[in-house]
Design an enzyme around this catalytic site. Structure first.
Site, short mmCIF file in Angstrom:
data_model
loop_
_atom_site.label_atom_id
_atom_site.label_comp_id
_atom_site.label_asym_id
_atom_site.label_seq_id
_atom_site.Cartn_x
_atom_site.Cartn_y
_atom_site.Cartn_z
CG HIS A 131 7.76 -4.92 7.21
ND1 HIS A 131 8.91 -4.35 7.72
CD2 HIS A 131 6.86 -3.91 7.06
CE1 HIS A 131 8.71 -3.05 7.87
NE2 HIS A 131 7.49 -2.75 7.48
CG HIS A 135 5.51 -1.49 3.45
ND1 HIS A 135 6.57 -0.60 3.46
CD2 HIS A 135 5.19 -1.71 4.75
CE1 HIS A 135 6.86 -0.28 4.71
NE2 HIS A 135 6.03 -0.93 5.52
CD GLU A 136 2.53 -4.01 6.22
OE1 GLU A 136 3.27 -4.63 7.03
OE2 GLU A 136 2.31 -2.79 6.33
#
Length: 291
Positions: free
Chosen positions: A148, A144-145
């Site tokens: 980003h 997820h990071e």
């Protein structure tokens, strides 16, 4: 959440300082006792607005490490740190970005990614996250990071923030001129204390309203980052499990110095407008709806 909160707080602080300094010096503000020069005021507003957001972006890694006490892993000290670095490296390669700095900080379950450039970002996880999740769930959070970073979310956020900042600075001075000249009936050729006080108050109030707009965009980017994690891992199930686990844990609190701003802690009622992340149930539902 920390990356967004730190960005917003730093941006607001920089913008207020720039506005005050430039206004005191009388540099190109576009407003005088005689009236408003719309063109000059727009230029002034854009310079202050985008400078604030760009400085916030450039300082994002430093501010994040300073405020959380994150320790960048230069040489892994144990098997967990070695796995963490290797997992981030594998995900970064799959996402087509440079290897980010990997850091660990003491705190409740949370994680964040920040940085001005895709190839020199920072990915940090808390000790609480490492202790409360299994490796499949941690990998999903890391995905997820990384998503980003790969999506350029911090740069996108900077551009959005710069635009809303411009309107904040512009409208604050228009309101300040109206208060000083119409409500307080200041007939002097110079702007009075009513103008300066109104501008200061309006920049804070309008800045809070602008945060609602930025928070809405942030929530949309979270859905995209969740989907990005699913794509990197080849399945949405790990991210669904990670979100379900996080939903049952106490959220990672902000550092004491930042807690007064409280954006990350709001999630219901009016507070939902300031939330940088959607409810866990909505995020899980969105993942289940992926093809």
């Amino acid at each position: 959440m920390k990356r967004i909160v730190l960005f917003l707080v730093t941006n607001l602080a920089v913008m207020l300082v720039l506005s005050i300094v430039l206004s005191v010096l009388g540099i190109g503000r576009g407003v005088s006792g005689a009236g408003i020069d719309v063109g000059s005021l727009l230029v002034f507003s854009a310079v202050v607005g985008f400078t604030g957001s760009i400085i916030s972006l450039l300082l994002s890694k430093t501010m994040a490490k300073w405020s959380t006490g994150a320790r960048v892993i230069a040489t892994p000290a144990n098997s967990t740190e070695l796995w963490l670095v290797n997992t981030v490296r594998a995900l970064a390669e799959k996402a087509g970005i440079g290897m980010p700095d990997v850091a660990v900080y003491d705190g409740e379950p949370n994680a964040f990614a920040t940085g001005a450039f895709k190839n020199s970002a920072l990915v940090a996880v808390s000790t609480g996250l490492l202790e409360s999740m299994d490796r499949a769930e941690i990998e999903a959070v890391l995905g997820h990071e990384i998503a980003h970073v790969a999506n350029g979310d911090m740069v996108t956020l900077t551009l959005i923030q710069g635009v809303v900042n411009t309107f904040v600075v512009f409208l604050a001075r228009v309101v300040g001129f109206f208060v000083d000249k119409v409500l307080l009936r200041n007939n002097s050729e110079r702007l009075g204390i009513g103008y300066m006080a109104s501008v200061f108050v309006c920049e804070i109030l309008f800045g809070v309203l602008a945060s609602i707009i930025v928070a809405w965009f942030s929530r949309q980017r979270e859905f995209r980052a969740d989907a990005g994690s699913a794509k990197l891992l080849g399945s949405s199930l790990p991210m669904q499990k990670a979100l379900a686990r996080l939903g049952g844990l106490a959220p990672g609190a902000l550092p004491q110095a930042m807690s007064a701003f409280g954006i990350a802690g709001l999630g219901s009622g009016w507070g939902a407008l300031f939330s940088t992340h959607p409810p866990m149930e909505q995020r899980i539902a969105a993942l289940r709806a992926l093809p």
